[in-house]
Design a protein around this motif. Sequence first.
Motif, mmCIF file in Angstrom:
data_model
loop_
_atom_site.group_PDB
_atom_site.id
_atom_site.type_symbol
_atom_site.label_atom_id
_atom_site.label_comp_id
_atom_site.label_asym_id
_atom_site.label_seq_id
_atom_site.Cartn_x
_atom_site.Cartn_y
_atom_site.Cartn_z
ATOM 1 N N ASN A 1 52.011 32.637 97.262
ATOM 2 C CA ASN A 1 53.344 32.775 96.680
ATOM 3 C C ASN A 1 53.217 32.699 95.165
ATOM 4 O O ASN A 1 52.852 31.654 94.620
ATOM 5 N N THR A 2 53.508 33.807 94.473
ATOM 6 C CA THR A 2 53.368 33.857 93.023
ATOM 7 C C THR A 2 54.748 33.919 92.382
ATOM 8 O O THR A 2 55.404 34.963 92.377
ATOM 9 N N GLY A 3 55.174 32.774 91.846
ATOM 10 C CA GLY A 3 56.444 32.707 91.142
ATOM 11 C C GLY A 3 56.215 32.081 89.782
ATOM 12 O O GLY A 3 55.318 32.488 89.050
ATOM 13 N N THR A 4 57.029 31.081 89.412
ATOM 14 C CA THR A 4 56.820 30.358 88.159
ATOM 15 C C THR A 4 55.409 29.810 88.111
ATOM 16 O O THR A 4 54.662 29.990 87.154
ATOM 17 N N GLY A 5 55.029 29.097 89.174
ATOM 18 C CA GLY A 5 53.637 28.741 89.420
ATOM 19 C C GLY A 5 53.163 29.583 90.585
ATOM 20 O O GLY A 5 53.820 30.547 90.982
ATOM 21 N N ALA A 6 52.017 29.240 91.146
ATOM 22 C CA ALA A 6 51.522 29.987 92.302
ATOM 23 C C ALA A 6 50.896 29.016 93.289
ATOM 24 O O ALA A 6 50.324 27.995 92.899
ATOM 25 N N TYR A 7 51.006 29.363 94.576
ATOM 26 C CA TYR A 7 50.525 28.495 95.644
ATOM 27 C C TYR A 7 49.754 29.324 96.660
ATOM 28 O O TYR A 7 50.187 30.422 97.031
ATOM 29 N N VAL A 8 48.630 28.781 97.100
ATOM 30 C CA VAL A 8 47.856 29.369 98.187
ATOM 31 C C VAL A 8 47.901 28.363 99.323
ATOM 32 O O VAL A 8 47.469 27.215 99.166
ATOM 33 N N ILE A 9 48.426 28.779 100.482
ATOM 34 C CA ILE A 9 48.659 27.837 101.571
ATOM 35 C C ILE A 9 48.086 28.377 102.873
ATOM 36 O O ILE A 9 48.458 29.461 103.327
ATOM 37 N N GLY A 10 47.168 27.610 103.445
ATOM 38 C CA GLY A 10 46.650 27.892 104.769
ATOM 39 C C GLY A 10 47.106 26.826 105.745
ATOM 40 O O GLY A 10 47.769 25.853 105.371
ATOM 41 N N LEU A 11 46.756 26.990 107.007
ATOM 42 C CA LEU A 11 47.209 26.081 108.056
ATOM 43 C C LEU A 11 45.999 25.463 108.749
ATOM 44 O O LEU A 11 44.947 26.096 108.881
ATOM 45 N N SER A 12 46.146 24.216 109.172
ATOM 46 C CA SER A 12 45.068 23.516 109.855
ATOM 47 C C SER A 12 45.651 22.699 111.001
ATOM 48 O O SER A 12 46.783 22.215 110.924
ATOM 49 N N ASP A 13 44.847 22.550 112.060
ATOM 50 C CA ASP A 13 45.269 21.721 113.190
ATOM 51 C C ASP A 13 44.968 20.247 112.961
ATOM 52 O O ASP A 13 45.364 19.400 113.763
ATOM 53 N N LYS A 14 44.227 19.939 111.892
ATOM 54 C CA LYS A 14 43.833 18.554 111.641
ATOM 55 C C LYS A 14 43.843 18.267 110.142
ATOM 56 O O LYS A 14 43.892 19.191 109.313
ATOM 57 N N VAL A 15 43.777 16.997 109.788
ATOM 58 C CA VAL A 15 43.686 16.594 108.391
ATOM 59 C C VAL A 15 42.317 17.006 107.850
ATOM 60 O O VAL A 15 41.287 16.748 108.484
ATOM 61 N N VAL A 16 42.295 17.665 106.708
ATOM 62 C CA VAL A 16 41.033 18.038 106.060
ATOM 63 C C VAL A 16 41.056 17.556 104.615
ATOM 64 O O VAL A 16 42.119 17.435 103.995
ATOM 65 N N HIS A 17 39.873 17.265 104.075
ATOM 66 C CA HIS A 17 39.778 16.784 102.705
ATOM 67 C C HIS A 17 38.771 17.612 101.929
ATOM 68 O O HIS A 17 37.731 18.006 102.461
ATOM 69 N N ASP A 18 39.079 17.859 100.679
ATOM 70 C CA ASP A 18 38.211 18.576 99.766
ATOM 71 C C ASP A 18 37.329 17.563 99.040
ATOM 72 O O ASP A 18 37.847 16.637 98.411
ATOM 73 N N PRO A 19 36.001 17.708 99.103
ATOM 74 C CA PRO A 19 35.124 16.753 98.420
ATOM 75 C C PRO A 19 35.417 16.628 96.928
ATOM 76 O O PRO A 19 35.221 15.567 96.335
ATOM 77 N N GLU A 20 35.924 17.712 96.318
ATOM 78 C CA GLU A 20 36.250 17.682 94.890
ATOM 79 C C GLU A 20 37.684 17.234 94.625
ATOM 80 O O GLU A 20 38.087 17.105 93.469
ATOM 81 N N GLU A 21 38.454 17.040 95.702
ATOM 82 C CA GLU A 21 39.836 16.543 95.625
ATOM 83 C C GLU A 21 40.751 17.469 94.815
ATOM 84 O O GLU A 21 41.725 17.030 94.204
ATOM 85 N N LYS A 22 40.453 18.769 94.842
ATOM 86 C CA LYS A 22 41.288 19.744 94.138
ATOM 87 C C LYS A 22 42.215 20.495 95.090
ATOM 88 O O LYS A 22 43.228 21.043 94.659
ATOM 89 N N ILE A 23 41.853 20.552 96.360
ATOM 90 C CA ILE A 23 42.678 21.203 97.366
ATOM 91 C C ILE A 23 43.448 20.117 98.108
ATOM 92 O O ILE A 23 42.877 19.113 98.531
ATOM 93 N N PHE A 24 44.752 20.331 98.282
ATOM 94 C CA PHE A 24 45.613 19.317 98.872
ATOM 95 C C PHE A 24 45.800 19.567 100.362
ATOM 96 O O PHE A 24 45.777 20.708 100.829
ATOM 97 N N CYS A 25 46.008 18.488 101.091
ATOM 98 C CA CYS A 25 46.380 18.575 102.502
ATOM 99 C C CYS A 25 47.704 17.837 102.685
ATOM 100 O O CYS A 25 47.819 16.667 102.309
ATOM 101 N N ASN A 26 48.685 18.523 103.228
ATOM 102 C CA ASN A 26 49.997 17.933 103.495
ATOM 103 C C ASN A 26 50.452 18.326 104.885
ATOM 104 O O ASN A 26 49.792 19.104 105.572
ATOM 105 N N ILE A 27 51.579 17.823 105.291
ATOM 106 C CA ILE A 27 52.130 18.139 106.603
ATOM 107 C C ILE A 27 52.912 19.435 106.530
ATOM 108 O O ILE A 27 53.659 19.694 105.587
#
Length: 485
Positions: free
Chosen positions: A255-281
């Motif tokens: 979604n490219t608007g004022t800012g931009a967002y890239v959103i994928g879907l996951s069946d489980k909680v995932v974490h980015d080792p660099e802590e730059k990619i967020f995981c939410n509900i």
Amino acid sequence: MILSLDTGTTSMRGILFDERGRAVFTSQKTTSPRFPDTIRVEQDPLAWKQSLLEILSDCSRHLSEKGESLEGISLTAFRSPVFPADREGNPLMPAIMWQDRRTESLCEELGGTSSRIYRKTGLPLSPVFSAVKMLWIKRNCPEIAEQTARMAGVYDYLMFLLTGEFITDESIASRFNLYSLKRRRWDPSLLELFSLKAEQLPKVVPPGSICGSLKKETAKLTNLPEGTPVITGGGDQQCAALGLGITSPGKVAINTGTGAYVIGLSDKVVHDPEEKIFCNISAIPGKYIVEANMLTAGTIYRWFSETFMNPDVEAKTRFSLIDSEIRTSPVGSNGVILIPHFKGISGERALKGAYLNLDLNTTRGDMARAVLEGIAMELGEQLKAIEKMTGPIEEVSVSGGMTRFDLYNQIQADCYNKSVTAWGNGEATALGAWMNGMTALNKTPSYDALWAEMDHNARKEFHPIRENTGIYSELGLTRKAFLKR
């Protein structure tokens, strides 16, 4: 009819959708934030209340004129504004908006806790999210803090105005820096860290829940039927992903608007080792979103139009002129590269936006095209990072104001080296809230079944062109080398 209430940073929209997801009526009110200085960004919560009542009244008149009935109200809103409210729900000060930076010093003070917060909530400590704003209020506004019964956001405040209760859903709660993804509750240790009590926060329910009904007072003011079900649609970006058909892993929304967002879907909680990619509900109960973002996207395009074009020409004409000049520049902008970090990156203040490879033959069209390519290349890197966490991505759906320009969509397909679908619906967020409304009211057996029945006549597909993809791969190497310096 189902009414989707979609509150964004600068406006609130009420959209009545029919059973196939077609918008039949829209009421929109401006709710622009205030900028008292270069750091603070605020909004008067009463502006949200006034806009809500006006929109509900407009929709009521339309329904009456057409002889239609209202089956439910589904709510979606932008995430992470904060203001204190008293026991009657009255705002005690202006809301601190998501882009406000007054809490940066507090974040520096608490910086050692960021990794712990990320592991629990899927988000690093940041001025963007709610918890540090609440702590700032308690420390800097003690008299107001003493009167505070609730730390409210726009979503639960609107729920209060509609139903009489402060309620949020998990997709919004997971943006607070306070909500445990694994335990699905406010985390006691984080409440203690930010000097908060659970009773000061809204009640949390799953997205797509009927959480109450339209209260008598609001029904009377707007001429809508008392008792109309009120539904938790979800956070704006989660709803935008749902409204673009992101109903299972392997699909991603950009979604490219004022800012931009890239959103994928996951069946489980995932974490980015660099802590730059967020995981939410997710807006889909039981699912999670994996999200990357850019603080500046469309804002850079606007900056370019205001800086390099005649300021006396109206904005619509300026953008039309820019688009025509972009078409004169070849793929790769004659080697010009834009680094789109106009508000920095990952909390590093030293690295900001930059143009690379300018020379005396560079045209304004090259620089303008480089804006689009720079944004798409950045988003392409984020897409790759998400793909590593969620598995192969087979479908890319795009939305937002910039996707009205077909050339930008082709640039996206070439930069991502994936086919891209632009659905032609400028209201993906409201549509996602409508989908949760339909599900909550048992109007459909599943999200996929609902998506299959919707009207998708406006869709456009863009496929990567091998030659163009090769050019962007070469530019990407130059870009990476610069960013590593």
